[in-house]
Design a protein around this motif. Sequence first.
Motif, short mmCIF file in Angstrom:
data_model
loop_
_atom_site.label_atom_id
_atom_site.label_comp_id
_atom_site.label_asym_id
_atom_site.label_seq_id
_atom_site.Cartn_x
_atom_site.Cartn_y
_atom_site.Cartn_z
N GLU A 96 0.84 -1.21 0.00
CA GLU A 96 0.00 0.00 0.00
C GLU A 96 0.87 1.26 0.00
O GLU A 96 0.47 2.27 -0.55
CB GLU A 96 -0.97 -0.01 1.18
N ALA A 97 2.03 1.18 0.61
CA ALA A 97 2.95 2.32 0.62
C ALA A 97 3.70 2.44 -0.71
O ALA A 97 4.09 3.54 -1.11
CB ALA A 97 3.95 2.19 1.76
N ILE A 98 3.87 1.33 -1.42
CA ILE A 98 4.65 1.30 -2.65
C ILE A 98 3.78 1.67 -3.86
O ILE A 98 4.27 2.25 -4.84
CB ILE A 98 5.27 -0.09 -2.87
N LYS A 99 2.50 1.36 -3.83
CA LYS A 99 1.63 1.57 -4.99
C LYS A 99 1.64 3.01 -5.51
O LYS A 99 1.75 3.21 -6.72
CB LYS A 99 0.20 1.13 -4.68
N PRO A 100 1.55 4.03 -4.66
CA PRO A 100 1.61 5.41 -5.20
C PRO A 100 2.93 5.69 -5.92
O PRO A 100 2.95 6.38 -6.94
CB PRO A 100 1.44 6.29 -3.97
N TRP A 101 4.02 5.13 -5.39
CA TRP A 101 5.32 5.33 -6.03
C TRP A 101 5.30 4.70 -7.42
O TRP A 101 5.80 5.31 -8.39
CB TRP A 101 6.44 4.72 -5.19
N ILE A 102 4.76 3.49 -7.54
CA ILE A 102 4.69 2.80 -8.83
C ILE A 102 3.90 3.65 -9.82
O ILE A 102 4.34 3.87 -10.96
CB ILE A 102 4.06 1.40 -8.68
N SER A 103 2.75 4.13 -9.41
CA SER A 103 1.91 4.95 -10.27
C SER A 103 2.65 6.21 -10.72
O SER A 103 2.64 6.58 -11.91
CB SER A 103 0.62 5.33 -9.54
N ASP A 104 3.31 6.88 -9.78
CA ASP A 104 4.06 8.10 -10.10
C ASP A 104 5.22 7.82 -11.06
O ASP A 104 5.48 8.60 -11.97
CB ASP A 104 4.60 8.76 -8.83
N LYS A 105 5.91 6.71 -10.84
CA LYS A 105 7.06 6.36 -11.69
C LYS A 105 6.60 6.04 -13.11
O LYS A 105 7.25 6.46 -14.08
CB LYS A 105 7.82 5.17 -11.09
N ILE A 106 5.49 5.32 -13.24
CA ILE A 106 4.96 5.03 -14.57
C ILE A 106 4.59 6.33 -15.28
O ILE A 106 4.93 6.53 -16.45
CB ILE A 106 3.74 4.09 -14.47
N PHE A 107 3.96 7.26 -14.56
CA PHE A 107 3.60 8.55 -15.15
C PHE A 107 4.86 9.32 -15.55
O PHE A 107 4.91 9.94 -16.62
CB PHE A 107 2.75 9.38 -14.19
#
Length: 179
Positions: A39-50
């Motif tokens: 749950e803490a990593i998911k926002p990072w993944i989304s931001d990195k993909i963007f």
Amino acid sequence: GTTIDQDQRFGDGSKQMMKQATFSRLLKKPVDMKRVNMEAIKPWISDKIFELLEIEDDVLFEYVVNLLEESDKPDPRAMQVNLTGFLEQKAPEFMHSLWAVLLEAQKGEGGIPESFIRKKMEELKRKREDEERAAERIRESSSRGREQSVQRRDHSGRQSRFQNELRRYVRKWSAVTAK
């Protein structure tokens, strides 16, 4: 005759890509997903993909999350090969960054990377400082308002007749609208 599985011409493309691709040395280190707070990593993944694609890609985001969650010890090399179709030449960069975050997370308290905690603390500190500056501006403007109010009084310390009439009008208006 031979079957497709037996014929070398129809081999697994991902095996061939695994041989040809270059992988970060970081991907040799194992990650235990049981120790990572997704749950803490998911926002990072989304931001990195963007950041890499300059668009929000929910399909890719879900695919990455599923690849990470399908095993307690995901294979980063296979992930990079699987993500190449989406990220193309940016797949190695993405996997290097993702794996660094995951390695940090598995060492961090609660499965959260220490860098995320530091960033959040700095963010909260900046927010508190902004709120303190805003409160100080309010205090300054209210003290200026009091000074102006004192200046509006005549020399005998009384407020002007106009201000008294205005105050009575406001009281009457408030009484009428309250009914």
